[in-house]
Scaffold this active site. Structure first.
Site, short mmCIF file in Angstrom:
data_model
loop_
_atom_site.label_atom_id
_atom_site.label_comp_id
_atom_site.label_asym_id
_atom_site.label_seq_id
_atom_site.Cartn_x
_atom_site.Cartn_y
_atom_site.Cartn_z
CE LYS A 36 -3.30 -17.19 -1.82
NZ LYS A 36 -4.25 -18.05 -2.86
CE1 TYR A 270 2.72 17.32 -4.73
CE2 TYR A 270 1.90 15.25 -4.20
CZ TYR A 270 2.88 16.54 -3.72
OH TYR A 270 4.57 15.89 -3.76
#
Ligand SMILES: *Cc1c(COP(=O)(O)O)cnc(C)c1O
Length: 383
Positions: A36, A270
């Protein structure tokens, strides 16, 4: 050629992991490969093929769409859809010839209608597994009586459906041993009742174990085990896959795109989260949170380059991260940088990253995004 972000998957390792799991099982016990969520980012189809080559005889997925994807790729092994199926999703599961899970009589009736309405479904009955909730508290019925009634209804509904199995799912296979034992006991008793009720004429596949239960307790194996994370060579107990003889199949890498000197007081990234307090070399690696390197790893991750371990410094941004190489310019532009995998004697596992992020290996793997190029090989040989 280096790519900005790539996940190299060693399918020979996936195959060996399947074989190692199969070797833990008594003769006749089946290995179901759970693929999955694109085999947790490894790629459902290639991992399914590798697992089948390694001794798995069945496949499982979470959704109808995932089942159809396996069929469209030409895989013929039985595929079980583990998740809930809405009336909209049922026809997709049927078109895939998938096996499904039921825990209410209403679902069985709806399934019968969907089978009658389906045009592209062959004559083979739809295999249905009855799910008892022994403590996970999600899908399945908590009532043994209801589970038996569902099984009864399936048998009464004639040839369109077949009672194929009985299942449950453990909540603490990687933890609380007492709760695990209680679930195992409750399920064993139900499976016995169900086998007695249906008789030897209709053989059932009884299954409960995920990867953690599979390595932890052979008493949980019954007729089949459902393994996902262990196939990828990750530790079901979230410690170290070496403990179980499992081999990590995935390597996540990037390369050094820029190297520059940072003088004391100069910053990177940043918010100027990293400000150098000395003269040091910085490498910029073109991989970021849009690739699955979580922003929570800012200032809290290592990167392996040419057999050495360097700290990630400053903010993880969407497309780049920075690494402090130290005062010696030892690294050159173009060198491979490993986020998950090995470099020389150094190793960083999925579990190492999960620990830093206070999560589990599954989530780290599922977070590796589509932007990351997947490359497949067998022990280094491209496939
Ligand atoms: C995901 C899943 C598994 C496989 O779990 P792993 O921890 O990856 O081995 C087994 N059974 C069910 C019902 C699942 O949802």
């Amino acid at each position: 050629m280096a790519l900005r972000a790539q996940a190299r998957v060693n399918l020979a390792a996936s195959e060996r992991n399947a074989a190692a799991l199969k070797a833990r099982l008594a003769p006749g016990v089946e290995l179901c490969a759970v693929v999955k969520a694109r085999a947790s980012g490894h790629g459902a189809v290639p991992v399914a093929r590798a697992a089948l080559a390694g001794g798995a005889t069945r496949l499982a997925v979470a959704t109808a769409g995932e089942a159809l994807e396996l069929r469209d790729a030409g895989l013929r092994a039985p595929v079980l859809v583990l998740g809930a199926l809405s009336s909209e999703e049922l026809p997709v599961a049927l078109a895939a010839g998938a096996e499904v899970v039921a825990w209410t009589e209403g679902f069985v009736d709806g399934l019968a209608r969907a089978v009658a309405a389906a045009e592209d479904v062959g004559d083979a009955p739809v295999d249905v597994h009855v799910k008892l909730d022994t403590g996970m508290g999600r899908l399945g019925t908590r009532s043994v009586a209801e589970a038996l009634a569902v099984a009864d209804r399936l048998c009464a509904r004639g040839s369109a459906m077949r009672l194929a199995g009985a299942m449950t799912h453990f909540a603490t296979a990687d933890g609380d041993p007492e709760f695990f034992a209680a679930q195992l006991m409750a399920f064993g008793s139900f499976a016995g009742q169900l086998r007695e009720a249906v008789g030897p004429a209709s053989p059932l596949t009884v299954h409960a174990a995920n990867s953690a239960a599979t390595v932890r307790d052979p008493a949980s194996h019954f007729d089949m085990v459902r393994c996902g994370i262990a196939l990828h060579g990750c530790d079901p107990m979230n410690a170290d896959p070496d403990d179980w003889g499992l081999e990590p199949a995935l390597e996540l890498s990037t390369y050094v795109a820029a190297v520059k000197l940072a003088l004391p007081g100069e910053s990177a990234g940043y918010g100027r989260r990293f400000i150098s307090d000395r003269t040091t070399w910085l490498a910029t690696l073109p991989i970021g949170y849009a690739d699955g390197v979580r922003r929570d790893l800012s200032d809290d991750c290592d990167v392996l380059i040419a057999g050495r371990r360097y700290p990630l410094v400053g903010r993880v941004s969407m497309d780049n991260v920075t690494v402090d190489l130290g005062p010696e310019p030892r690294v050159e532009v173009g060198e491979v940088a490993i986020l998950i995998g090995r470099s020389g004697a150094e190793r960083q596992t999925v579990e190492d990253l999960a620990r830093r992020l206070d999560t589990i290996n599954h989530e780290v793997l599922c977070g590796i995004s589509d932007r990351v190029t997947r490359r497949y090989h067998r022990d280094g040989e491209p496939v």
